[in-house]
Write a protein that holds these residues in place. Structure first.
Motif, mmCIF file in Angstrom:
data_model
loop_
_atom_site.group_PDB
_atom_site.id
_atom_site.type_symbol
_atom_site.label_atom_id
_atom_site.label_comp_id
_atom_site.label_asym_id
_atom_site.label_seq_id
_atom_site.Cartn_x
_atom_site.Cartn_y
_atom_site.Cartn_z
ATOM 1 N N THR A 105 5.848 88.602 -41.520
ATOM 2 C CA THR A 105 5.292 89.761 -42.249
ATOM 3 C C THR A 105 5.215 91.032 -41.420
ATOM 4 O OG1 THR A 105 3.009 89.177 -41.698
ATOM 5 C CG2 THR A 105 3.915 88.242 -43.719
ATOM 6 N N ARG A 109 10.916 92.123 -40.641
ATOM 7 C CA ARG A 109 11.551 93.266 -41.311
ATOM 8 C C ARG A 109 10.646 94.462 -41.406
ATOM 9 N NH1 ARG A 109 14.871 89.426 -45.329
ATOM 10 N NH2 ARG A 109 15.902 88.444 -43.596
ATOM 11 N N SER A 111 8.809 97.779 -40.787
ATOM 12 C CA SER A 111 9.184 99.024 -40.121
ATOM 13 C C SER A 111 8.319 99.272 -38.904
ATOM 14 C CB SER A 111 9.049 100.185 -41.085
ATOM 15 O OG SER A 111 7.698 100.314 -41.462
ATOM 16 N N GLY A 157 19.296 83.669 -42.900
ATOM 17 C CA GLY A 157 18.676 84.179 -44.127
ATOM 18 C C GLY A 157 18.065 83.064 -44.943
ATOM 19 N N ALA A 161 14.073 82.575 -45.705
ATOM 20 C CA ALA A 161 13.564 82.531 -47.075
ATOM 21 C C ALA A 161 12.594 81.374 -47.256
ATOM 22 C CB ALA A 161 14.720 82.432 -48.069
ATOM 23 N N GLY B 22 7.783 104.367 -42.303
ATOM 24 C CA GLY B 22 7.006 103.230 -42.813
ATOM 25 C C GLY B 22 5.749 103.719 -43.505
ATOM 26 N N TYR B 23 5.223 102.904 -44.393
ATOM 27 C CA TYR B 23 4.049 103.301 -45.171
ATOM 28 C C TYR B 23 2.880 103.708 -44.280
ATOM 29 C CZ TYR B 23 0.181 103.064 -48.502
ATOM 30 O OH TYR B 23 -0.916 103.359 -49.267
ATOM 31 N N ILE B 104 13.017 96.292 -48.328
ATOM 32 C CA ILE B 104 13.173 95.322 -47.237
ATOM 33 C C ILE B 104 12.035 95.445 -46.225
ATOM 34 C CG2 ILE B 104 14.586 94.747 -45.220
ATOM 35 C CD1 ILE B 104 15.796 93.669 -47.726
ATOM 36 N N THR B 105 11.755 96.648 -45.790
ATOM 37 C CA THR B 105 10.829 96.791 -44.662
ATOM 38 C C THR B 105 9.364 96.876 -45.065
ATOM 39 O OG1 THR B 105 11.016 99.194 -44.627
ATOM 40 C CG2 THR B 105 12.582 97.970 -43.291
ATOM 41 N N GLU B 106 9.078 97.324 -46.280
ATOM 42 C CA GLU B 106 7.680 97.549 -46.641
ATOM 43 C C GLU B 106 7.182 96.646 -47.757
ATOM 44 O OE1 GLU B 106 5.666 99.622 -45.014
ATOM 45 O OE2 GLU B 106 7.307 100.187 -43.702
ATOM 46 N N ARG B 109 8.500 91.461 -47.277
ATOM 47 C CA ARG B 109 7.663 90.490 -46.565
ATOM 48 C C ARG B 109 6.492 91.142 -45.879
ATOM 49 N NH1 ARG B 109 12.794 86.856 -45.004
ATOM 50 N NH2 ARG B 109 13.233 86.511 -47.185
ATOM 51 N N SER B 110 6.363 92.417 -46.087
ATOM 52 C CA SER B 110 5.307 93.111 -45.370
ATOM 53 C C SER B 110 3.936 92.715 -45.891
ATOM 54 C CB SER B 110 5.482 94.611 -45.536
ATOM 55 O OG SER B 110 4.357 95.261 -45.038
ATOM 56 N N SER B 111 3.025 92.505 -44.966
ATOM 57 C CA SER B 111 1.661 92.128 -45.347
ATOM 58 C C SER B 111 0.992 93.245 -46.134
ATOM 59 C CB SER B 111 0.848 91.822 -44.105
ATOM 60 O OG SER B 111 0.732 92.985 -43.321
ATOM 61 N N HIS B 114 0.827 92.404 -49.759
ATOM 62 C CA HIS B 114 0.418 91.079 -50.198
ATOM 63 C C HIS B 114 -0.894 91.042 -50.957
ATOM 64 C CE1 HIS B 114 3.250 89.187 -47.094
ATOM 65 N NE2 HIS B 114 3.860 89.685 -48.124
ATOM 66 N N LEU B 119 2.215 89.526 -55.058
ATOM 67 C CA LEU B 119 2.751 88.166 -55.085
ATOM 68 C C LEU B 119 3.334 87.828 -56.446
ATOM 69 C CD1 LEU B 119 0.693 85.529 -53.121
ATOM 70 C CD2 LEU B 119 2.938 86.506 -52.685
ATOM 71 N N PHE B 126 11.734 85.509 -58.138
ATOM 72 C CA PHE B 126 12.295 84.193 -57.835
ATOM 73 C C PHE B 126 12.507 83.377 -59.100
ATOM 74 C CE2 PHE B 126 12.525 83.329 -53.233
ATOM 75 C CZ PHE B 126 12.117 84.561 -52.774
ATOM 76 N N GLY B 157 17.946 84.330 -49.872
ATOM 77 C CA GLY B 157 17.769 84.503 -48.432
ATOM 78 C C GLY B 157 19.025 85.053 -47.793
ATOM 79 N N GLU B 160 19.418 88.733 -48.795
ATOM 80 C CA GLU B 160 18.453 89.570 -48.081
ATOM 81 C C GLU B 160 18.838 89.769 -46.627
ATOM 82 O OE1 GLU B 160 14.114 88.800 -49.924
ATOM 83 O OE2 GLU B 160 14.205 89.563 -47.891
ATOM 84 N N ALA B 161 19.391 88.726 -46.020
ATOM 85 C CA ALA B 161 19.796 88.851 -44.624
ATOM 86 C C ALA B 161 20.874 89.931 -44.474
ATOM 87 C CB ALA B 161 20.297 87.511 -44.090
ATOM 88 N N SER B 164 19.330 93.312 -45.018
ATOM 89 C CA SER B 164 18.468 93.662 -43.890
ATOM 90 C C SER B 164 19.274 94.197 -42.719
ATOM 91 C CB SER B 164 17.673 92.443 -43.431
ATOM 92 O OG SER B 164 16.820 92.013 -44.454
#
Lengths: 203, 203
Positions: A105, A109, A111, A157, A161, B22-23, B104-106, B109-111, B114, B119, B126, B157, B160-161, B164
């Motif tokens: 996380t 990826r 930033s 990848g 995932a 980034g955010y 991708i970056t924010e 998978r970025s926390s 979340h 989610l 998916f 996956g 995404e790879a 990325s």
DNA sequence: CCAGACTGATTGATATGTCAATCTATTTTT
DNA sequence: AAAAATAGATTGACATATCAATCAGTCTGG
């Protein structure tokens, strides 16, 4: 060797808080509180929040690189190497879920981690994996009509995932799930997802 | 009649700044400056930084869902559907690199993202893909000995790879690279990475 | 007695969101 | 058609909150 070293306690607390709240939303005060130490002590051992974070991430890269170097030079059967790489991620998730969560996380990826130094870490990660793939081609196990870095992207990848799903859902890995995951990734990566009788028309 | 209203200009500026910094490291002042408007105007149109970010991300999810629903109900050949999904990501990256970078970056998978709502967005993503995979199994194109969500993880996956790597390296996609990437992912995902003559021993 | 472990209040920088005031364009009134 | 009224766009200074990092000082084991 008793482990009442405050420094370690702080690192462990940081692992938990960074995972729970993410780097940006983590307060140094949160870490101190969770570690049960004073605010100032965190700064006694780590000169900044960034350094504390880097200590954690650096430990992850070290383990990852070591594993990949071991596999690269080992003389196991090629398929075994791929299985070991997947196993490494799953075992590490079982053993240090906080560390894997942070990697996924906050590093993988995010930033936040995109400095020149961060990018270099990734290149090494991919490059070591690519060495393994190139070897698989050289020994005639992997097809040569697709570049080794393509194989690397697809393989890593897929692993990422699976780990991501576990991390985001805070899921546990038991022995059976581990087997099934390794089998699934290996099967599809090596043999493909289509039924064997089915011919693949040209693109 | 050129649609040059300030609101759009602000969103475009936000896309750039969010991607660059980034955010967490984006200042509302940065966005205002890049948009060439005053600080206050950003708040006139968007009640907070979070809302502005959500507007952007929501637009992404809408497009993504729409594409997946289209593919699910379309009657193209199954392999064509997979190709179209890959193509969607590559075309979107070519057309709106900032949007894909932020995803991708924010988001991916970025926390930061979340929350419960975040989610849920992923589960839909998916789940829609899994519908496609399940159909592939039903029509006898994909093997049935591996669960559809496993196939989904591996397929997404891998995509995404690739994205990325492009995002992190700020790489461009030309027509030829697009073809090669689609071909690589499809080949390995459907037919596997090992040479065909090579038998796969049981795990 | 002192070096290093430890404390937590304080500081200072930074950034969000507010707001009162001004400008611009469109509609309404005379 | 000019003037007045209204609504909305636009501005930037500022009040407020939040934290990272500092620092002056206390405690403790050797």
């Amino acid at each position: 060797m008793v482990k009442n070293n405050k420094q370690e306690i702080i690192v462990d607390a940081a692992l938990e808080v960074f995972r729970d709240k993410g780097y940006a939303n983590t307060r140094m005060a949160d870490i101190a509180r969770r570690a049960g130490v004073s605010y100032g002590l965190v700064y006694h051992y780590f000169e900044s929040k960034e350094v504390l974070f880097d200590v954690i991430v650096e430990g992850w890269w070290d383990r990852l690189y070591q594993m990949l170097k071991d596999e690269r030079q080992s003389d196991s059967a090629f398929q075994k190497k791929l299985e070991n790489i997947i196993k490494f991620f799953l075992d590490m998730y079982a053993e240090k879920p906080n560390l894997l969560s942070i990697f996924i996380t906050e590093v993988s990826r995010s930033s936040v981690y995109h400095t020149a130094r961060g990018l270099a870490k990734f290149r090494t990660f991919f490059s070591l994996t690519e060495d393994v793939m190139a070897e698989g081609q050289k020994v005639g196990f992997l097809r040569r009509d697709i570049g080794p870095h393509y194989l690397t992207y697809i393989f890593l990848g897929a692993i990422e995932a699976f780990i991501s799903v576990m991390v985001l859902g805070k899921e546990a890995v038991n022995r059976e799930r581990k087997e099934r995951t390794i089998n699934g990734v290996i099967q599809v990566f090596l043999c493909g997802a289509k039924v064997e009788s089915n011919p693949l028309p040209a693109l």
